[in-house]
Design a protein around this motif. Structure first.
Motif, PDB file in Angstrom:
ATOM      1  N   GLU A   1       0.837  -1.192   0.000  1.00  0.00           N
ATOM      2  CA  GLU A   1       0.000   0.000   0.000  1.00  0.00           C
ATOM      3  C   GLU A   1       0.879   1.251   0.000  1.00  0.00           C
ATOM      4  O   GLU A   1       2.005   1.223   0.493  1.00  0.00           O
ATOM      5  N   GLN A   2       0.309   2.325  -0.518  1.00  0.00           N
ATOM      6  CA  GLN A   2       1.025   3.600  -0.555  1.00  0.00           C
ATOM      7  C   GLN A   2       0.013   4.729  -0.409  1.00  0.00           C
ATOM      8  O   GLN A   2      -0.974   4.769  -1.129  1.00  0.00           O
ATOM      9  N   PRO A   3       0.240   5.660   0.528  1.00  0.00           N
ATOM     10  CA  PRO A   3      -0.641   6.826   0.629  1.00  0.00           C
ATOM     11  C   PRO A   3      -0.224   7.918  -0.349  1.00  0.00           C
ATOM     12  O   PRO A   3       0.967   8.119  -0.584  1.00  0.00           O
ATOM     13  N   HIS A   4      -1.204   8.609  -0.930  1.00  0.00           N
ATOM     14  CA  HIS A   4      -0.933   9.704  -1.852  1.00  0.00           C
ATOM     15  C   HIS A   4      -1.364  11.060  -1.314  1.00  0.00           C
ATOM     16  O   HIS A   4      -0.788  12.085  -1.675  1.00  0.00           O
ATOM     17  N   SER A   5      -2.418  11.089  -0.504  1.00  0.00           N
ATOM     18  CA  SER A   5      -2.991  12.356  -0.069  1.00  0.00           C
ATOM     19  C   SER A   5      -3.846  12.095   1.160  1.00  0.00           C
ATOM     20  O   SER A   5      -4.348  10.980   1.358  1.00  0.00           O
ATOM     21  N   LEU A   6      -4.024  13.118   2.001  1.00  0.00           N
ATOM     22  CA  LEU A   6      -4.909  12.967   3.153  1.00  0.00           C
ATOM     23  C   LEU A   6      -5.479  14.329   3.543  1.00  0.00           C
ATOM     24  O   LEU A   6      -4.884  15.374   3.249  1.00  0.00           O
ATOM     25  N   VAL A   7      -6.651  14.295   4.192  1.00  0.00           N
ATOM     26  CA  VAL A   7      -7.330  15.522   4.592  1.00  0.00           C
ATOM     27  C   VAL A   7      -8.177  15.215   5.828  1.00  0.00           C
ATOM     28  O   VAL A   7      -8.616  14.078   6.019  1.00  0.00           O
TER      29      VAL A   7
ATOM     30  N   GLU B   1      -5.323  13.196  -5.334  1.00  0.00           N
ATOM     31  CA  GLU B   1      -5.654  14.090  -4.229  1.00  0.00           C
ATOM     32  C   GLU B   1      -7.071  13.844  -3.738  1.00  0.00           C
ATOM     33  O   GLU B   1      -7.979  13.558  -4.526  1.00  0.00           O
ATOM     34  N   VAL B   2      -7.249  13.977  -2.404  1.00  0.00           N
ATOM     35  CA  VAL B   2      -8.562  13.878  -1.780  1.00  0.00           C
ATOM     36  C   VAL B   2      -8.843  15.177  -1.039  1.00  0.00           C
ATOM     37  O   VAL B   2      -7.952  15.752  -0.402  1.00  0.00           O
TER      38      VAL B   2
END
Length: 282
Positions: A33-39, A129-130
């Motif tokens: 798994e890899q994260p790309h964006s968070l909010v 992006e999220v």
């Protein structure tokens, strides 16, 4: 840890950064798994966008998935102790992986630049992006190489924009909106022409909640009404930036190219309090 590959790792700190509030892994047991964006939303819940190659990533599938990497959207409660919602999103091709197809230029002599398509800089293969709105609805911009990416009946574009004649592969941007629990896709659409396209970023216009989506394209037939736009036609370089405007229900209103006869990509879009959009890129 949940596997021997890579997991998403999330940490929350206090306001001064001196104490850890929580830390957690998120992932499956047979992939990476890899994260790309968070909010963070108004209730301090955390929404993470990224990708997974695990067949048992925690969540519910949206689409058939399983084509290598799938896009993930996962929402954690404010204490990091439970999932509020989680979706694995994709078709039977690569999803959330920006294309870099070196086959495309085999017949093009002395033009090594075009071999990179729209994956040209550090991190480009993992840009999505999220964001959230005031009601907690969740918006995602990303990309897909799937011809069967899940779309909704109200999608602005229900099918992949095309296949490259040399390789048989091409990629479209995708734009999605989910309800606050990720239970329902309010809209999901392709966005792209006959060649490679990727949506890297998005933002909401504060005056009307229109969705502005930006990224990069190689398509000379990128969709959207371009009447009166800054650049209604492809500018002839290896890639152009683009901005596309959707209404909040997913209808495509306008689009424009941004660029030169060189290599151009947009990596950021934001609004000021007067609803003027700003873009940045290379």
């Amino acid at each position: 840890p949940t596997n021997n590959g890579f997991d998403i790792a999330i940490m929350k700190f206090n306001a001064t950064g001196t104490s850890r509030v929580y830390a957690t892994y998120i992932g499956g047991t047979n992939g990476s798994e890899q994260p790309h964006s968070l909010v963070v939303d108004a209730n301090n819940n955390l929404i993470i966008a990224g990708r997974t190659s695990s067949s048992n990533y925690p969540g519910t599938k949206y689409g058939v998935g399983g084509g290598g990497f799938d896009i993930v959207l996962t929402k954690l409660n404010s204490s990091g102790s439970a999932l509020i919602g989680s979706r694995i999103i994709g078709g039977s091709g690569e999803d959330g992986v920006n294309i870099k197809d070196k086959e495309i230029c085999k017949s093009t002599a002395n033009n090594p630049g075009c071999a990179e398509s729209i994956n040209r800089n550090y991190g480009d293969d993992a840009r999505s992006e999220v964001i959230v709105d005031a009601d907690g609805n969740i918006y995602l911009s990303s990309c897909t190489q799937s011809t069967n990416f899940p779309t909704t009946t109200n999608a602005a574009q229900v099918t992949n924009g095309g296949r490259n004649a040399v390789t048989g592969r091409a990629q479209d941007a995708v734009v999605l909106k989910f309800d606050p629990t990720l239970a329902n896709a309010l809209f999901s659409t392709y966005l792209g022409g006959k060649d490679d396209d990727a949506a890297f970023v998005l933002a909401l216009n504060p005056s009307n909640n229109d969705i502005y989506v930006a990224g990069a394209t190689v398509s000379s037939d990128f969709p959207g009404d371009k009447t009166g736009s800054i650049a209604p036609g492809f500018l002839g370089g290896s890639s152009d930036g683009f901005v596309a405007i959707f209404d909040n229900n997913g209808a495509l209103k306008k689009s424009t190219y941004f660029g030169t006869t060189g290599i151009d990509l947009i990596y950021g879009i934001q609004f000021d309090k007067f609803s003027f959009p700003y873009i940045m890129g290379t």
